[in-house]
Design a protein around this motif. Sequence first.
Motif: not given
Lengths: 509, 333, 386
Positions: C108-109, C114-115, C130-133
């Motif tokens: 999450d943090n 990751l970006d 990390a599904p939001h990455s």
Amino acid sequence: MTASASSLAQLLEVRHVTKRFPGVTALSSVSLMLGTGEVLALIGENGAGKSTLMKILAGVQEPDEGELLIDGRIERVDSVQTAQRLGIALIHQELNLSDNLDVGANIFLGREPLKRGFIDRQKIREDSTTLLKRVGLDVSPDTIVNRLPIGQQQLVEIARALSINARVLIMDEPTSSLSTHEAERLFEVVKDLRQKGVSVIYISHRLGEVRELADRVTVFRDGRNAGDLSREEITHDRMVQLMVGRDISQFYARKPHKAGDVVLQVDGLRTQAHPDHALSFSVRSGEVVGVAGLVGAGRTEMLNVLFGVDPAVAGVIQVDGKLCRMSSPRDAIAAGLALVPEDRKQQGLVLEMTVRTNIGLAGLKKNQKAGGFLNDAQEGRDSAAMIEKLRIKTPNERQIVQYLSGGNQQKVVLGKWLSMQPKVLLLDEPTRGIDIGAKQEIYLLMEELAEQGVAILFVSSEMEEILGMSDRTLVMHEGRITGELQGEELSEEAVMQLATGNVAAAVAG
Amino acid sequence: MKKNLGILGLFAVVFIVTAVANPSFINAYNLENLIRRSSLYGIIGIGVSFVIITGGIDLSIGSVIGLVGCALPWLMIKHEFPVAAAVPLVLLLSLVIGLGHGLLITRLKLQAFVVTLCGLLFYRGFGRWLTSDATMGFARDYEGLRKLAIGRIPLGELPFIGRFNLPVPFLILLVLAVLAAVFLNRTVYGRYLLALGRNEQAARFSGINTTAMVVLAYVICSVVAGFGGLLFALDSNSIQPASFGNFYELYAIAAAVLGGCSLRGGEGSIFGVMIGAAIMQLLYNSINLLGIPTTLEFAIIGAVILAGVITDEIVKRIAAKRRAVLQARQAVV
Amino acid sequence: MKRLSLLLSLLLLTTLGCSNSSQTGPGGGTSTGGGDNAAAGPKVAYVTNGIASFWVIAEKGAQDAGAEVGANVVVRMPPNGVEDQKRMCQDLLAQGIDGIAISPIDPDNQGDLLDEIAQHTNLITHDSDAPHSARKCYIGMDNYSAGRMCGQLVKEAMPDGGSVMIFVGRLGQANAKLRRQGVIDELLDRSEDSSRYDDPNAGEIKGEKYTILDTRTDGFDFGKAKAQAQDAIAKYPDLGCMVGLFAYNPPLMLEAVREADKVGRIRIVAFDEDEATLQGITDGAIYGTTVQNPYQYGYKSVEILTALAKGDESVIPEGGFINIPARNIKSDNVADFWAELKRLTATEKAGSPATEESNAATSEASATEATEAETDAAVKSESATE
């Protein structure tokens, strides 16, 4: 110069200033005058009150009585800032530079010019260059101070003083750590400043310098004015007379000692502080030898080398005819030496420990039981014996040494060494900072030890002590033994001449 | 004993509060665990107190523990060294480490903080490289040797707490503590350490070989840390080179400081250090038994230790004031 | 003894010599098998979330895949959490890398990191998602269902109900949260909902038959992990079952239970396949363990990164999730599983059948053998890089 100084209005006047500290009156109604563009030398023995007056002028301390006049107006100088505002700057014996910063930063330390909240480096650089030119120092303001030789650092200090538009520059022993060449450079700067109307109070032990520089000399003795000398009157002998010139008290009535065989023989000893000068002398059993000299003459350094605290550069030390290598105090102790060091609190005692522990500290190894266990009983006996013998005033042997008076602390140090029964006792300023009663007790003890055959070598800056206690006196000047005085030759004048490096006059006297 | 009253009181308070809040705290099993852990940390605390007494510091303890902890199974399991060779070898290793620290600090005049901080990094990295970072253990072998850490000596039924077994590490701690206390208080060398910790210069001027004594202190500290590492390894039986012993130097230093060692040097009580180590472990245990969230534990331990140190300081000041008043009276008389 | 002599030579060679071997990470970085073609192939990195025997197996898979598909594999195991992981990844990016597979410690943090990776190279996640990455896909198992499988083991071990303690290294990471929630939901017979979250600080969670007493975290401190197991045994005299969610927890729980003489009385349910855990199952001291397939995590990660590096996007499935399902291992299948595991982690080159390994998993000293096998492999690969 003299004519102009007396005709001009007085820039600075000190009127009947008295300053007392607990137990001592450091200054007793002293007065002093300083004209514009005048170089006034202030001289006197250690403890005559010179530094106290300087601190008062620089705003570090305030006088108890008396007043300071500047430009004829009474001023209260209650802080360093006030002193600076009035144009008085003090240059300490120990330089006050941040030697990790550059020259410019040091000159403007604490008064940095700002530009939009940031330090204005450009302005610092420009102004520093101008100031450095005034003191004749040709270095970049960006040079880190510790890269400069000590003489140039001194000039940086002077530049800093000029940066606050100082009209009175007080210089405390400015040449004490300078080479001859550097000192000459400094004299040029001082003369040049005088030309430009800056007044200088010049404190020095080096009478030669005083003769060369001073327009006038003021002498202090025991916190009082001892006399003034105008330019024409300034001679070495006149100055020495005024500095000493008093009776030797009855304090030191003592029997002549019967000196025995040579116990300590020193040949060609060179210390790291003064490697150019070889020291040779001897001390006999039952003899009390004083070592006189001014601060910085290398006396403490000599004792430290003898005791193995600092390594010798060269030289031979013999105790009882046996060659000794003093590579640590352990070796010196094993050879039968003991040292009561100058800095009692840092080097003589473990302040947070008890009287008993401190007395026992040097003899731990000697008295240990099998397996390295402490010999408590012996320690107890030693400490009880020393407390009684030396009349150490302490509630009990478990008292923490810190809470004792200076005199009693010194007795604890002595007790530590006497319990070791040394053959040679080295004493470095043994009575510094202790009261008169304890002083006399220590003198009596020295007498007693000498009678028992201990060889005593003591360093003292107190003239009376030297004259009163020593069978023989070695006088040191800038790392050399400039003379040895005994019996009739031993006089204050002779010691002073030798201590200030005037060998010829001493011999003549 | 007297100067440890404050910390002893703190220990008693936490002990009683936990015992009242959760009766299972004083059952034999929990007390055995608590005693074993306290003993292990107490051992390394005693080691570091020697260095602290000289006014120094050793930050490398945790890494020495880690290195010994993984070097031991590495030698014994992987290289099949016999116990009689492996144990002396790892102890020798820690001795060499301590000697290195001492010599760098006394001869090269490096700061102890820097030397041992570099040690902290170096030994950790070295241990990880040596073992390829693989988790090490003794599996179910060496039960005999492991008795040093997990062994228990039955004491039979005790009132309130039932069948009680005394953990072996406690005996080791006791022996070490007695040796350390005798060394510190009854031998000339102990006196040397205390004196030089207070005032190195005065000690040197009194003919004490301060260099040798400082080196000795670092050697003692590292050897004891290495021995502690051996016990920790035998206790946990699962040694991860990257993390084993991490921060243990801080536990050891905290125990020593809680126990009355001054970081300025010259002061220290072995008994105090033992209690100091026990307090830390007691707190961890209480936090678990009282069901306080794990996330709060550092905050609680930090706060309790700080409270202890503050109380101690206040008590000392009051005592000093009293003494001053007393002396003033004596002076008047 | 190889390592001893290596040690001596390294001391002589000083830092230059060992910087090479340490660069490639523990266990050797460059693939052991395909030396020649690997040098020409893409360079991909496999980053774990810490150091554990679990990751040694994954590393093996990654290396094997590297040899198979001709990739240069670098394995990084950050010992000290998020900061370490970040540092290692940034170093990899700085060196130039054709793809990174990471198990994010705190997905999450860690968005920034990751970006950053995704901007420079191909990013996939494994083990923990990390599904939001911008990761291309996630290789792993559904931790929530794995947690439920683990809960199933608890139910089997303690059919009449009882109290349960959960131990885990950190709860910050998604896989730990999901596993714990799976165990709890299964024990409470709740519906499948992986978004549910019971606050671990809220105290006891009471179900009809099962009570979850507490969840303790140890921050990867082994000493503390054992102490917490001991404290739980002390605090709850009638504790029924301990569940260890990270690989190192169960062996330490077992140590504590053994020392307390409560083997059998306190049941142990494990996660992952630590040697000591498998030994515990063989001995009957541990009821069972839910295992992931770390070998496959490593293998698949390298396979996919290599394909991506060569421009082949077709390996990414719909939904971006490659499921490597979990299994439950109990006394009836532990021998076969262990033998398989040993075959996978054997020193021989991947691909060559390890026939010399007997398939009868004799329990005696197998743990040591396996450790030796691993370290030997490490020595070999390091000597190769010298």
